[in-house]
Design a protein around this motif. Structure first.
Motif, PDB file in Angstrom:
ATOM      1  N   ILE A 144       0.823  -1.211   0.000  1.00 43.81           N
ATOM      2  CA  ILE A 144       0.000   0.000   0.000  1.00 43.81           C
ATOM      3  C   ILE A 144       0.857   1.261   0.000  1.00 43.81           C
ATOM      4  O   ILE A 144       0.574   2.228  -0.718  1.00 43.81           O
ATOM      5  N   CYS A 145       1.901   1.241   0.806  1.00 44.85           N
ATOM      6  CA  CYS A 145       2.721   2.444   0.940  1.00 44.85           C
ATOM      7  C   CYS A 145       3.831   2.527  -0.101  1.00 44.85           C
ATOM      8  O   CYS A 145       4.526   3.552  -0.178  1.00 44.85           O
ATOM      9  N   GLY A 146       4.029   1.464  -0.861  1.00 41.73           N
ATOM     10  CA  GLY A 146       5.043   1.488  -1.911  1.00 41.73           C
ATOM     11  C   GLY A 146       6.456   1.506  -1.378  1.00 41.73           C
ATOM     12  O   GLY A 146       7.351   2.095  -1.995  1.00 41.73           O
ATOM     13  N   THR A 147       6.676   0.893  -0.217  1.00 40.33           N
ATOM     14  CA  THR A 147       8.014   0.865   0.389  1.00 40.33           C
ATOM     15  C   THR A 147       8.564  -0.553   0.350  1.00 40.33           C
ATOM     16  O   THR A 147       7.810  -1.524   0.385  1.00 40.33           O
ATOM     17  N   PRO A 148       9.876  -0.710   0.315  1.00 40.72           N
ATOM     18  CA  PRO A 148      10.453  -2.049   0.262  1.00 40.72           C
ATOM     19  C   PRO A 148      10.447  -2.785   1.593  1.00 40.72           C
ATOM     20  O   PRO A 148      10.597  -4.007   1.630  1.00 40.72           O
ATOM     21  N   ILE A 149      10.288  -2.060   2.685  1.00 34.09           N
ATOM     22  CA  ILE A 149      10.410  -2.664   4.015  1.00 34.09           C
ATOM     23  C   ILE A 149       9.184  -2.306   4.849  1.00 34.09           C
ATOM     24  O   ILE A 149       8.702  -1.166   4.811  1.00 34.09           O
ATOM     25  N   SER A 150       8.694  -3.289   5.601  1.00 30.48           N
ATOM     26  CA  SER A 150       7.626  -3.032   6.567  1.00 30.48           C
ATOM     27  C   SER A 150       7.817  -3.965   7.751  1.00 30.48           C
ATOM     28  O   SER A 150       8.295  -5.095   7.599  1.00 30.48           O
ATOM     29  N   LEU A 151       7.462  -3.488   8.946  1.00 29.92           N
ATOM     30  CA  LEU A 151       7.678  -4.258  10.171  1.00 29.92           C
ATOM     31  C   LEU A 151       6.477  -4.165  11.097  1.00 29.92           C
ATOM     32  O   LEU A 151       5.759  -3.161  11.098  1.00 29.92           O
TER      33      LEU A 151
END
Length: 324
Positions: free
Chosen positions: A59-66
Motif C-alpha cells: 500500500i505504501c510502496g516501500t520495500p520494508i515493513s515491520l
C-alpha cells in the motif's frame, strides 16, 4: 490493570511528524506489563502478522515493513518484509519508540537531516534508512505496545490514503494480538479444568475406594457428579468415551482403561475393546451381543441397544453371570 493515559505523565503531546517524549517510569512499567500480558515476545513468525506487513509495504510502496514491539530495553520484530534483516535493536536508537507514543502516524521524511535521528545506526549504516512512517499499536486500555511501520531507503511522503491504511492495519494487528491472547487464555483455562477434573476424580477415587460409587465428569466447563449405579454402559470413541446413564450421555476425554479403573469391579465388566457394561443392566444375550436396559421410559417401545461381545471377553462375561 489501571488505565494510565500518557497525557498524565508526559509533559507535552507529540505533534504530527515530531517524535514523542519518553513516558514516566510509572506509566512505562504499566506499559511493559501490558505488553508482556500478550505473551508475544520472542515467539516464532506467524502468517497473520507476516501478511499484514506485506500489505503495508504494498500500500505504501516501500520495500520494508515491520511489526515491531518495544520492550523495556529493546525493539523486537514480530513480522518483517523486505531486504533488510533486522533482529533485536537497542530501544534508544529506534524510530518505533517515538512512533508508538504518537497520537497519529509518525512520518519521518528524511531522518538523515533530522538532528534526533541522523546518528542512528540504521541511518548511518548499511540499512541507509531515509524514510520512516509508523502507526502505533495501542491496547483497548490505551497502552502502546509498538508499531506497524514502513521504511524506505529513499525520502518520500505518504498520501493521506496511505496514512489511513496504516491506521487500519494497526487496528488489524491489535485485533490479531487480542484474538491470540484470548485463545491462549482459553487453552490455559482448559488446562486448569483438566487438572481440576483429574484432582476431583483422584479425590473421589480415594474417598470411595471401597465402593467407587461416584465419578466426576467434565461437561460444558463444569464438573458433574455421576453415580455409577446409574451408568448403563460405556463406549470408546477415539480419544473420548461416551458414558450412557438412564438420563444422559456424557462425552469425556479419557481412555477405557482409566475409566474402567474408576468403576466398581463387581458391577461392571469389559465385554469388548470398545465397551464396558453394567452387569445388572444386561437383559439378554443374543449370539455375540448383549441387550442393555437403558432405563429410559421413552425407549421402552424401541428395541434395547445391542452391544457386541469380543471373542476374548466372552468367557469371562459368561463366568460372571448366574447361568442355569
Amino acid at each position: 490493570m489501571q488505565k494510565i493515559s500518557p497525557a498524565t505523565v508526559v509533559a507535552a503531546k507529540p505533534k504530527k511528524g515530531e517524535p514523542a517524549p519518553l513516558a514516566s517510569a510509572l506509566w512505562e512499567a504499566n506499559r511493559i506489563e501490558a505488553l508482556r500480558s500478550y505473551y508475544i515476545l520472542d515467539t516464532p513468525q506467524e502468517e497473520a502478522f507476516n501478511n499484514l506487513v506485506r500489505l503495508a509495504a504494498y500500500i505504501c510502496g516501500t520495500p520494508i515493513s515491520l511489526v515491531s514491539l518495544i520492550d523495556s530495553n529493546r525493539q523486537w520484530i514480530k513480522a518483517r518484509t523486505g531486504p533488510v534483516e533486522m533482529g533485536d535493536t537497542p530501544r534508544d536508537v529506534t524510530f518505533c519508540q517515538h512512533a508508538m507514543l504518537s497520537e497519529d502516524v509518525l512520518e519521518i521524511r528524511d531522518p538523515q537531516s533530522n538532528p534526533l535521528f541522523k546518528h542512528y545506526p540504521s541511518v548511518t549504516g548499511d540499512a541507509s534508512i531515509r524514510f520512516y512512517a509508523g502507526a502505533p499499536l495501542t491496547t483497548p486500555d490505551g497502552m502502546p505496545l509498538g508499531t506497524i511501520c514502513t521504511i524506505d531507503t529513499e525520502p518520500r511522503t505518504l498520501t493521506e490514503q496511505q496514512r489511513d491504511a496504516l491506521r487500519i492495519l494497526a487496528k488489524e494487528v491489535m485485533s490479531h494480538l487480542e484474538l491470540r491472547r484470548a485463545r491462549q487464555q482459553l487453552e490455559l483455562e482448559q488446562q486448569k479444568m483438566e487438572g481440576l477434573l483429574r484432582m476431583a476424580n483422584d479425590n473421589a477415587q480415594s474417598m470411595f475406594v471401597s465402593s467407587r460409587n461416584e465419578i466426576f465428569v467434565k461437561q460444558d466447563h463444569k464438573l458433574v457428579r455421576v453415580h455409577t449405579d446409574d451408568i448403563r454402559y460405556v463406549e470408546a470413541l477415539g480419544d473420548y468415551v461416551n458414558i450412557y446413564t438412564s438420563r444422559e450421555r456424557y462425552t469425556v476425554y479419557s481412555t477405557m482403561k482409566e475409566l474402567e479403573a474408576k468403576l466398581p469391579v463387581r458391577e461392571f465388566a469389559r465385554i469388548h475393546r470398545k465397551y464396558i457394561v453394567c452387569l445388572d443392566r444386561i437383559t439378554a444375550i443374543e449370539g455375540d451381543a448383549v441387550q442393555i436396559d437403558t432405563g429410559r421410559s421413552s425407549d421402552r417401545a424401541a428395541s434395547p441397544p445391542l452391544i457386541p461381545i469380543g471373542n476374548s471377553y466372552k468367557s469371562v462375561l459368561l463366568s460372571r453371570l448366574n447361568l442355569i
